[in-house]
Scaffold this active site. Structure first.
Site, short mmCIF file in Angstrom:
data_model
loop_
_atom_site.label_atom_id
_atom_site.label_comp_id
_atom_site.label_asym_id
_atom_site.label_seq_id
_atom_site.Cartn_x
_atom_site.Cartn_y
_atom_site.Cartn_z
CB VAL A 171 7.70 3.06 12.31
CG1 VAL A 171 7.82 3.39 10.83
CG2 VAL A 171 7.25 1.62 12.54
CE LYS A 201 -3.02 -2.74 10.64
NZ LYS A 201 -2.17 -1.65 10.06
CB CYS A 217 1.59 2.20 4.39
SG CYS A 217 0.39 3.25 3.55
CG PHE A 232 -6.22 -3.64 -0.55
CD1 PHE A 232 -6.02 -2.64 -1.49
CD2 PHE A 232 -7.35 -3.58 0.24
CE1 PHE A 232 -6.91 -1.60 -1.63
CE2 PHE A 232 -8.27 -2.55 0.11
CZ PHE A 232 -8.05 -1.56 -0.84
CE1 TYR A 284 -2.58 -6.24 10.35
CE2 TYR A 284 -4.84 -7.00 10.08
CZ TYR A 284 -3.77 -6.26 9.64
OH TYR A 284 -3.87 -5.52 8.49
CB THR A 303 -0.27 -6.38 0.03
OG1 THR A 303 -0.69 -7.52 0.80
CG2 THR A 303 -1.20 -5.21 0.31
CG LEU A 340 -1.90 -1.17 1.36
CD1 LEU A 340 -2.72 -1.03 2.64
CD2 LEU A 340 -2.82 -1.27 0.15
#
Length: 251
Positions: A58, A163, A84, A192, A159, A194, A17
């Site tokens: 990050v 989120k 992302c 998606f 996960y 990916t 993404l």
């Protein structure tokens, strides 16, 4: 804000993404700096789109501070941040090998949730120094959640929690940064195509796509990039989560 005059930092910009968003932004005239841990793929993508790359963790305050200073040195200022970067692990709370490893849960939270907040807060400090436009806008932060925040599946405790945290912090961050003219939005993608999914056999991809009501296919990463671009230009969007999932409700 207009995309053609946007100066953006994009985490996870070396693939998936993030890469699709970076390519779309650059194609529309935006300046882009990619933040990613992939020191091989990252520079390649940056070179292809005429952008910049800085290797970044990050979860590290120092690493992100260095990345933001680098982006400022290359672009002059930052008006958009798109988070992302993230990981997805499939581990049950208690499985055949015993309880969910705590370090795996912690790592997922650290990268997906803490990492997004870490980049957002430091980018916001830089954005707050921008000259406001006629609408008082100085910048926008776009975080990435997931439909798993609402419809988490087996093995997605870590996960979904990460989120769900991103969803939960969207409105308070928007309220915190309102006086600085900085908007905060979140996109919650469905399934998606990916790199992780693209590597699955065609029959499995088809089965996943069949669960999407309309259109019955996997999402294209470019669609995420186009929505992120729309959010940047639509200045009245703030403090909201947008599902991008073809009406998918996982069960």
């Amino acid at each position: 804000m207009q995309l053609a005059t946007t100066t953006a930092i994009i985490t996870g910009g070396a693939s998936g993404l993030g890469e699709a968003t970076a390519r779309h932004f650059a194609a529309q005239g935006a300046q882009v700096t990619l933040l990613d841990r992939d020191a091989t793929r990252g520079p390649q993508v940056a070179d292809e789109i005429g952008g910049h790359f800085v290797e970044t963790d990050v979860t590290s305050e120092t690493s992100v501070q260095v990345a933001i200073e680098f982006a400022l040195s290359k672009m002059g200022h930052i008006t958009a941040t798109v988070n992302c970067a993230g990981i997805a692990l499939g581990i049950k709370t208690v499985g055949r090998d015993g309880p969910h490893p705590l370090d795996a849960f912690q790592r997922t939270i650290d990268i997906n949730l803490v990492g997004s907040f870490n980049v957002g807060r430091l980018a916001a400090a830089a954005m707050a120094q921008n000259t406001p436009d006629e609408d008082g806008a100085r910048g926008v932060i776009i975080n990435t959640a997931s439909v798993a925040a609402y419809d988490g599946q087996k093995g997605q405790a870590a996960y979904a929690a990460s989120k769900g945290g991103i969803v939960g912090m969207t409105l308070p961050m928007a309220r915190d940064l309102a006086s600085s003219g900085i908007r905060v939005m979140t996109i919650a993608p469905g399934i998606f195509k990916t790199p992780m999914l693209a590597g699955l056999p065609d029959d499995i991809q088809a089965a996943l796509a069949a669960d999407v009501p309309n259109p019955a296919r996997l999402g294209d990463p470019s669609e995420y990039g186009r929505l992120a671009a729309f959010i940047i230009e639509m200045g009245y969007l703030n403090g909201e989560v947008i599902r991008l999932d073809g009406a998918l409700r996982m069960r």
